[in-house]
Design an enzyme around this catalytic site. Structure first.
Site: not given
Lengths: 743, 210
Positions: A98, A250
């Protein structure tokens, strides 16, 4: 005949003098465009929340979330009335990253994935995708899947529906522009697993579903954004059991070195244990949600990216301009204060032997019947021997008669037909019988010792002109106070600086002393510009004469009391100053005194009277931007700091001038209307200069620093009966013969 | 002092460069501002500074202004269009959880860009002949062969029986694994299920591409 000649230019000029309005339209449009660009910037930059995923709002009630979703798989198809979900296959891990793409971390992640022959899914933030389109293209090219993570990493559930739709559409556009694909995978920021979906989140998922998105939640959170250490990340990311997982990691939003280190260990380890890595759609077993974008969408996406990039550029340029403007203002304040201090010390020593030679005071007057009596009486009451020459420039309100009727000794009245202030001054200069001249305005009231103080510097033979200290008499009201402050702080403080630097650009027409031979040598007062006083002073400086400032020579002038009158006055001054600067631009390259004027005086004027005010609208727009999108406290603090600097300058200037500092309280308010007026005047002047239009005042029939001539109107204070034309004709006839008679 | 005396009303159209005073005529100011001997003279001005009597500069400035206006309007239009626009997306069918009897089911009503449908197949063989590239082509590195069978039944998506036309779930036959690049439209590698047969658990590590 003379009358015809005086009428024809009026007719001719009217036809050509259509005022140009284009520039206001252009200015407004540019300001609006700037504002829009800044709004975009604020939206796309300021709203992005880096700290992200752990700091979401606490979950609310989840009563309306259907059981299929709350207990279902992480991939949710929420459209329609029968939502259903899907899970990854057993022993399949869908790696998801993400918050990317990030120029530092994403390439490293991609490298690790490639080395391990693993395909993952990247949920990208639209603004970052727009900033790094090449990264997105690489992600797609290397076989990974792309999903959207909204445009500005906004928490969808808390936004109104139109805003949610905007976020999704813009993110999609960014992806379409950057990589030429569209994707129907969405991961809402701040989401976690199915059990964390509350009502608001569910509603936003439904909306997203209606727009064609599949929401992808998470089943396993590596919590790498918290940077708990590589071993902890690996522990969090290792699934227990054989169920398929969608793993959250991430690739942006901070220091992701731990993530990458963990990946290097995790991927081979999990593969060895029998897990497969797949993209989300592969893990779930559905068709590829990433499709090539239509050409139109791709181009529109490119348009969006370009808009964002240009906004970035604009903001960078603005930042630098603001910095420069701030630095210059502070520099100016410091320079002015230092110069004022030195000047006030230097002035304690006398100029030389006292000057007692009589002087000629020239008073050019056009329709000044309201103030001429007070002016002339104050001049006659000087404690220095003077002869007063009133040059009536074809007034229509019998100013000349008024002066003559006073019957004051030592006052001469010369009548001429209307030819403009420079011509009137020249008439007076020619008629003057003394070597020292004082030029005043028709409504300036002198202190009794003003003339004497003004003439003392002429004891020094190098001095060619002396600037007096013009003060505002009507200080009541906000406008009067602002002008009073400006006169004391702006004009007079600056004059001290110029005096020290020997580069005085303006001796005010209201109170100035001159050496007659100096003026004659440079050819008298010219009417090339609307600011003949500036023109004259610059010419004197270039000719080598010293121009000094004597603050003890006080004269009182009436400042315009309405915004309209003020506008016209300042417009005339500003435009005239620009004209004079352009006319004397050669001084920039000259040596000696002319060079001093050129480089220091003209440079100062150019910077602080022309360029810095032109930044005024930008400063205002930027302030509004800062108040909305940046930290308002900081912006207000910055403004207060500037006001403080000005207040300090004001206090010092008032002290030097022995004025009471009371009016300074209105200084902060000056920022809001007065400053705008001043910079708009500069904008208008610059534009008029560029366009080359002729202003009304440049026709010889008008001048007047305080009155706005819109026709032969009487001054507002005193009602004057209209002069019948027959009488006016007589006057004009006299103008031909009178000057010879007075000589 | 005599050199300082100058007549008040010089002749109207004097162009003498030594003329000191501007002439009070009706036209624009003096011809010559005069220059002091010590200063390098300024050029003779034909009128007030900046004033361009021909109007040429004004037209040019106006043109520039209008160009700026057009550019700004274009920019604003672009911004508005991107704010209002946005490509439409359609999610592909999400495979439903496998019903026990393997009848065909459709996922929720999105219109995928599937080009043709295939008849439902029984478990193990799914894989429609769709041109959609995907995991269907899971002929891939399935590390653990054995898991595939069990995983197949476990994961709803993989249930081949649920092979909706849209979703090639060839994964039934093998452990799902990395899919080939999504951008590729591999023409039906799974057209006839042969590949799946060949990609039985553990069979191949290479993605089947056509």
């Amino acid at each position: 005949m003379s009358r015809d000649r005086s009428r024809t230019p009026a007719r001719r000029a009217n036809a050509r003098d259509v005022p140009l309005r284009t520039h206001w339209l252009v200015l407004c449009t540019l300001v609006v465009t700037l504002a829009v660009a800044l709004v975009l910037q604020g939206y796309s930059r300021h709203m992005f929340n880096d700290a992200a995923d752990g700091t979401a709002a606490p979950p609310g009630p989840s009563a309306s979330v259907p059981a299929t979703v709350a207990h279902g798989g992480p991939v949710v198809a929420a459209a329609g009335d029968r939502p259903h979900t899907a899970r990854p296959k057993a022993r399949t891990i869908a790696l998801t990253f993400d918050d990317g793409p990030d120029p530092k971390w994403t390439p490293q992640v991609l490298d690790v994935l490639r080395r391990n022959h693993v395909h993952a899914t990247f949920f990208v933030v639209g603004t970052l995708a727009a900033q790094h389109p090449e990264l997105l293209r690489r992600i797609v090219a290397e076989g990974h899947q792309v999903g959207i993570h909204t445009f500005t990493h906004a928490e969808l559930a808390t936004l109104p529906p139109w805003y949610q739709s905007l976020e999704l559409r813009q993110a999609q556009l960014a992806v379409a522009g950057a990589a030429g694909v569209t994707t129907s995978l969405l991961r809402p920021p701040y989401s976690s697993g199915n059990d964390a979906v509350d009502d608001a989140a569910w509603r936003s998922m439904q909306r997203a579903g209606q727009q064609g998105y599949l929401t992808v939640l998470t089943t396993q959170d590596s919590e790498d954004w918290q940077r708990p250490g590589v071993t902890r990340i690996i522990a969090n990311a290792t699934p227990h059991g054989t169920a398929g997982q969608i793993l959250l990691m991430h690739d942006a939003g901070g220091d992701r070195s731990q993530t990458i280190a963990a990946l290097r260990i995790l991927l081979p380890e999990l593969k060895a244990r029998g897990y497969h890595f797949a993209t989300v759609s592969a893990a779930v077993g559905m068709a590829d949600p990433v499709k090539p974008a239509a050409t139109g969408d791709h181009w529109q996406g490119l348009g969006l990216i370009w808009v964002l990039r240009s906004g970035d550029l604009v903001l960078t340029v603005l930042d630098w301009l603001m910095l420069a403007a701030g630095a210059l203002s502070v520099l100016r304040a410091v320079a002015v204060l230092v110069a004022a201090r030195r000047h006030s010390r230097a002035r304690r020593s006398p100029w030389g032997p006292p000057v007692t030679a009589p002087a000629s005071v020239i008073v050019p007057a056009y329709n000044e019947s309201a103030g001429i009596e007070a002016a002339v009486r104050s001049l006659v009451a000087s404690d220095h021997p003077v002869e007063v020459i009133v040059v009536d420039d074809g007034s229509t309100d019998s100013t000349a008669d008024l002066v003559e009727s006073l019957g004051l000794p030592g006052v001469r009245v010369i009548r001429q037909r209307n030819a403009g202030k420079p011509a009137a001054l020249n008439t007076g200069i020619a008629a003057a019988s003394h070597d020292l001249l004082v030029m005043v305005d028709g409504d300036t009231v002198f202190e009794p010792d003003a003339v004497r103080m003004l003439l003392q510097p002429f004891a020094d033979a190098r001095v060619g002109a002396v600037s007096g200290n013009a003060k505002v008499v009507n200080r009541g009201g906000l406008l009067g106070r602002w002008q009073h402050i400006e006169y004391v702080v702006g004009f007079n403080l600056d004059r001290r600086l110029f005096d020290l630097g020997q580069c005085m650009p303006t001796v005010p027409g209201a109170v100035g002393g001159f050496r007659r031979k100096a003026v004659l040598r440079i050819g008298g007062v010219s009417d090339d510009t609307l600011a003949e006083d500036t023109d004259l002073t610059m010419a004197l400086c270039r000719a080598g004469w010293r121009v000094v400032y004597e603050e003890r020579a006080k004269a009182w002038t009436e400042a315009p009391a309405s915004l309209g009158a003020l506008w016209k006055q300042r417009y005339r001054w500003c435009y005239g100053t620009l004209q004079a600067m352009w006319k004397h631009r050669g001084a920039l390259l000259q040596r000696g005194p002319a060079g001093r004027l050129g480089r220091r005086g003209l440079g100062y004027l150019l910077l602080f009277q022309a360029l810095l005010p032109l930044l005024g609208p930008v400063v205002d727009v930027f302030t509004v931007y800062g108040l909305i999108f940046l930290d308002p406290v900081r912006i207000i603090g910055l403004w207060l700091a500037f006001v403080l600097v000005q207040v300090v300058m004001g206090l010092y200037a008032f002290r030097l001038d022995h004025e009471r500092p009371g009016p300074l309280w209105s200084l902060p308010l000056q920022q809001f209307v007065y400053r705008q007026l001043m910079y708009l005047v500069v904008v208008q002047s610059v534009f008029t200069a560029l366009a080359g239009t002729r202003l009304r005042w440049q026709r010889m029939e008008r001048y007047g620093s305080l009155q706005v001539p819109t026709g032969p109107t009487p001054p507002p204070a005193v009602p004057v009966p209209a002069v019948p034309t027959a009488l006016a004709d007589t006057r004009l006839h006299e103008a031909h013969t009178a000057p010879q008679a007075s000589e | 002092m005599s050199d300082d005396t100058i007549s008040i009303l010089p002749p109207a159209d004097s162009t003498d460069s030594t003329l000191v005073f501007p002439v009070p005529t009706t036209g624009p100011g003096s011809e010559e501002t005069g220059s002091a001997p010590t200063a390098t003279g300024s050029a003779p001005t034909a009128g007030p500074v900046f004033v361009d009597a021909t109007g040429r500069r004004r037209r040019r400035v106006r043109r520039v202004g209008l160009t700026l206006l057009v550019l700004a309007a274009g920019y604003l239009t672009l911004v508005v269009s991107t704010a209002l626009g946005g490509p439409t997306v359609d999610a592909p069918f999400l495979p439903l959880p496998a019903p026990p009897d393997g009848t065909e089911r459709h996922a929720s009503g999105h219109a995928p860009s599937v080009k043709h449908r295939t008849a439902p197949r029984s478990g193990g063989k799914a894989g429609s002949g769709s041109r959609l590239p995907d995991s269907a082509v899971n002929a891939t590195q399935s590390g653990s062969a054995a898991s595939s069978a069990s995983s197949v039944s476990a994961s709803p998506s993989s249930v081949s029986s649920a092979s909706t036309s849209a979703s090639p779930t060839g994964s039934a036959s093998a452990g799902p694994s990395a899919s080939p690049s999504p951008g590729q439209t591999t023409a039906a590698p799974t057209a006839n299920g042969k590949s799946h047969a060949s990609t039985a658990p553990g069979a191949s590590h290479r993605p089947v591409k056509s």
